[in-house]
Design an enzyme around this catalytic site. Structure first.
Site, mmCIF file in Angstrom:
data_model
loop_
_atom_site.group_PDB
_atom_site.id
_atom_site.type_symbol
_atom_site.label_atom_id
_atom_site.label_comp_id
_atom_site.label_asym_id
_atom_site.label_seq_id
_atom_site.Cartn_x
_atom_site.Cartn_y
_atom_site.Cartn_z
ATOM 1 N N LYS A 238 0.882 -1.177 0.000
ATOM 2 C CA LYS A 238 0.000 0.000 0.000
ATOM 3 C C LYS A 238 0.918 1.224 0.000
ATOM 4 C CE LYS A 238 -1.735 3.062 1.935
ATOM 5 N NZ LYS A 238 -1.504 4.469 1.522
ATOM 6 N N CYS B 141 13.974 10.950 6.296
ATOM 7 C CA CYS B 141 13.918 10.604 7.719
ATOM 8 C C CYS B 141 15.316 10.604 8.326
ATOM 9 C CB CYS B 141 13.271 9.241 7.919
ATOM 10 S SG CYS B 141 14.273 7.923 7.264
HETATM 11 P P1 NAD Z 1 2.470 9.289 6.848
HETATM 12 O O1 NAD Z 1 2.568 8.696 8.199
HETATM 13 O O2 NAD Z 1 1.556 10.429 6.638
HETATM 14 O O3 NAD Z 1 2.009 8.173 5.771
HETATM 15 C C1 NAD Z 1 2.660 6.933 5.665
HETATM 16 C C2 NAD Z 1 1.654 5.882 5.182
HETATM 17 O O4 NAD Z 1 0.595 5.762 6.137
HETATM 18 C C3 NAD Z 1 1.000 6.239 3.852
HETATM 19 O O5 NAD Z 1 0.906 5.076 3.058
HETATM 20 C C4 NAD Z 1 -0.373 6.761 4.250
HETATM 21 O O6 NAD Z 1 -1.366 6.482 3.290
HETATM 22 C C5 NAD Z 1 -0.668 5.990 5.533
HETATM 23 N N1 NAD Z 1 -1.476 6.774 6.481
HETATM 24 C C6 NAD Z 1 -1.457 8.123 6.652
HETATM 25 N N2 NAD Z 1 -2.318 8.482 7.625
HETATM 26 C C7 NAD Z 1 -2.887 7.338 8.082
HETATM 27 C C8 NAD Z 1 -3.855 7.062 9.088
HETATM 28 N N3 NAD Z 1 -4.400 8.034 9.836
HETATM 29 N N4 NAD Z 1 -4.208 5.770 9.302
HETATM 30 C C9 NAD Z 1 -3.665 4.789 8.580
HETATM 31 N N5 NAD Z 1 -2.745 4.995 7.597
HETATM 32 C C10 NAD Z 1 -2.351 6.257 7.361
HETATM 33 O O7 NAD Z 1 3.972 9.655 6.395
HETATM 34 P P2 NAD Z 1 4.445 10.460 5.106
HETATM 35 O O8 NAD Z 1 4.096 11.897 5.279
HETATM 36 O O9 NAD Z 1 4.020 9.765 3.890
HETATM 37 O O10 NAD Z 1 6.038 10.270 5.225
HETATM 38 C C11 NAD Z 1 6.876 11.121 5.965
HETATM 39 C C12 NAD Z 1 7.188 10.554 7.329
HETATM 40 O O11 NAD Z 1 7.789 9.268 7.209
HETATM 41 C C13 NAD Z 1 8.193 11.388 8.106
HETATM 42 O O12 NAD Z 1 7.778 11.463 9.443
HETATM 43 C C14 NAD Z 1 9.483 10.609 7.976
HETATM 44 O O13 NAD Z 1 10.424 10.840 9.003
HETATM 45 C C15 NAD Z 1 8.981 9.210 8.006
HETATM 46 N N6 NAD Z 1 9.927 8.267 7.423
HETATM 47 C C16 NAD Z 1 10.533 7.377 8.260
HETATM 48 C C17 NAD Z 1 11.466 6.489 7.758
HETATM 49 C C18 NAD Z 1 12.138 5.487 8.659
HETATM 50 O O14 NAD Z 1 12.669 4.501 8.143
HETATM 51 N N7 NAD Z 1 12.138 5.685 9.957
HETATM 52 C C19 NAD Z 1 11.769 6.504 6.392
HETATM 53 C C20 NAD Z 1 11.105 7.421 5.569
HETATM 54 C C21 NAD Z 1 10.172 8.290 6.098
#
Ligand code: NAD
Length: 499
Positions: free
Chosen positions: A173, A281
């Site tokens: 997803k 990240c």
């Molecule tokens: P996000 O949490 O908004 O979304 C990530 C995924 O979760 C997406 O597929 C989205 O559709 C889903 N999602 C969003 N809201 C949701 C909800 N309420 N319920 C269920 N699913 C939901 O993150 P983003 O904005 O896409 O990515 C950026 C974030 O990811 C930053 O905080 C970054 O630091 C983090 N990140 C972490 C790593 C790591 O390995 N630690 C790597 C890359 C990015």
């Protein structure tokens, strides 16, 4: 308007929900496509079909599965330009940076070409009279990967490679902001020989994610995204009895000691702070110079480097350093945080708020910003900004700098720049952060190690890719076998040692 669907049983299918999310062009602010948001019925169909396909895939010998990874790796290489353009078009990052996104994912696929070596079990012969013990690694079944917007190729590849080469089927997803790359990767996997149904790409939002977390067939969930969602997904998946590893946000500090090469440190900070518009990240978002002299000299070196950065659309060519942020909401949030930093008393040394680009007035561009004299009580320090904003927190001593890093709620990555081996060694040993760089600003481990943060940057106890991923995507089964030749002993009701 282009309509983006799902990848089910080896082909693109249109969504049936009638619900769509806008896929933006972050450089122009225009909607460039609409992605279908799946229903629970569509998800269930994808999962049931994946479960059927998984049986044959798990029975395919590991070397043949690894050969699919080999062919997949070759296809990724052949399609590098197309993939990089696809990433840049939806995410907004520059082409060289987008190629890095694909490359760091490809490196995980390369390790998966050797998956059989990772999947070998353990054996102890003659553990007792006529008794052998062996432990085997078996796939979980159908697993799910839920990925963020900021690495449209790399993070789906981190999920797909280890999960599939271990014999699982996967429901991927992707982020609804960048759906195209995952669909194209699925197509390449089919060309590489992956049986249909083993990888299903289901686009969607919270409805589909919750459906995955509650579906009884899904055995494991690998999530990457922001901390609140990571924590939520970990809790809901675990309470439904699923294995889960959920990686969250970050606030990565770089400590600069008085003996560091300050030109190298400034170069590193500019790359790690502003690359990909700070949407990594592992971006460095806090510089921690030790001592006033170090801080003054560092700021003096940072300002001209930052002022030289070129911000623009990826189409403008290779001299653009970084592009727009992902959405208007993200841009507004970043500008709001910069305003809060000024209001709360930090010194805004380079101000990116007024940045505009002729012809791209509606794009989500934010100019690079640098703060000095930031303190830990300010919002710009407490929140993950995820934009081109670097905060400087001045520390009086090494111990104060180390304490600052350790007191932060996140623990993804950190770095120290120093010429002193003892200080570097002490830092690496004591700091409570998962990935540490010594004179290295973004210490993303190579693909034969594993990637993962500590504290609120990760929930679950195994890391992504490398050896940990093969442990995550397999269950251990241990067999105790006895053969009776030469054993005289009769029945015993005692629970006893094997001797
Ligand atoms: P996000 O949490 O908004 O979304 C990530 C995924 O979760 C997406 O597929 C989205 O559709 C889903 N999602 C969003 N809201 C949701 C909800 N309420 N319920 C269920 N699913 C939901 O993150 P983003 O904005 O896409 O990515 C950026 C974030 O990811 C930053 O905080 C970054 O630091 C983090 N990140 C972490 C790593 C790591 O390995 N630690 C790597 C890359 C990015």
């Amino acid at each position: 308007m282009q309509e983006i669907g799902h990848w089910i049983n080896g082909k693109i299918v249109k969504g049936t929900s009638g619900r769509f999310a806008d896929v933006m062009n972050p450089a122009t602010g225009e909607v460039q496509a609409k992605v279908a948001l799946a229903t629970l019925g569509e998800l269930d169909h994808a999962i049931q079909e994946a479960a059927k396909a998984q049986v044959g895939w798990a029975a395919t010998n590991p070397q043949r599965r690894a050969r699919v990874m080999m062919a997949f790796g070759a296809l990724i290489n052949q399609n590098m330009d197309k993939l990089a353009e696809m990433v840049a078009r939806e995410h907004g990052k520059t082409i060289p940076d987008a190629r890095g996104d694909v490359q760091r994912g490809l490196e995980v696929i390369e390790v998966c070409m050797g998956a059989p070596a990772m999947l070998k079990g353990e054996m102890m012969d003659s553990a007792g009279p006529g008794i052998d013990l062996y432990a085997m690694r078996q796939p979980l079944g159908v697993v799910a990967g839920i990925t963020p917007f900021n690495f449209p190729a790399m993070i789906p590849l981190w999920k797909i490679g280890p999960a599939l080469s271990s014999g699982n089927a996967m429901i991927l997803k992707p982020s609804e902001r960048v759906p195209s790359t995952s669909l194209f990767l699925a197509e390449l996997l089919q060309q590489a020989g992956l049986p249909d149904g083993v990888l299903q790409v289901v686009n969607g939002d919270k409805e589909v994610v919750d459906g995955i977390l509650d579906h009884p067939v899904i055995q494991g969930v690998g999530f990457v995204g922001s901390t609140p969602i990571a924590q939520y997904i970990y809790g809901r998946a675990a309470s439904n009895g699923k294995r889960a590893q959920c990686f969250g946000g970050a606030k990565n500090h770089m400590v600069i000691m008085p003996d560091a090469d300050l030109d190298k440190a400034a170069d590193a900070l500019v790359g790690a702070g502003y690359g990909a518009a700070g949407e990594r990240c592992m971006a460095i978002s806090v510089a921690v110079p030790v001592g006033e002299k170090t801080a003054d000299a560092l700021i003096e070196r940072l300002i001209p480097r930052i002022e030289k950065l070129k911000v623009g659309p990826y189409t403008a060519g290779n001299d653009v350093d970084f592009g727009p942020v992902i959405t208007k909401a993200s841009k507004d949030r970043i500008l709001g945080l910069i305003n809060s930093g000024v209001e709360q008393g930090a010194k805004l040394v380079v101000d990116g708020r007024g940045f505009t680009l002729q012809g791209y007035e509606n794009g989500f561009f934010v100019g690079p910003s640098l703060f000095d004299h930031v303190t830990p009580d300010m919002e710009i320090y407490k929140q993950e900004i995820f934009g081109p904003v670097l905060s400087t927190v001045r520390a009086r001593s090494y111990d104060e700098a180390l304490k600052l890093v350790m007191d932060n709620e996140y623990g993804n990555g950190t770095a120290i720049f120093t010429a002193d081996g003892d200080t570097a060694r002490d830092f690496a040993s004591r700091v409570n952060v998962g990935m540490v760089g010594i004179n290295f600003p973004i210490p993303v481990p190579l693909s034969y190690f594993s990637f993962g943060g500590w504290k609120k940057s990760a929930f679950g106890d195994l890391n992504q890719y490398g050896p940990d991923a093969f442990r995550f995507y397999t269950k251990t089964k241990t067999v105790t076998a006895r053969w009776f030749s030469g054993i005289k002993e009769g029945a015993s009701l005692n629970f006893k040692a094997l001797d």
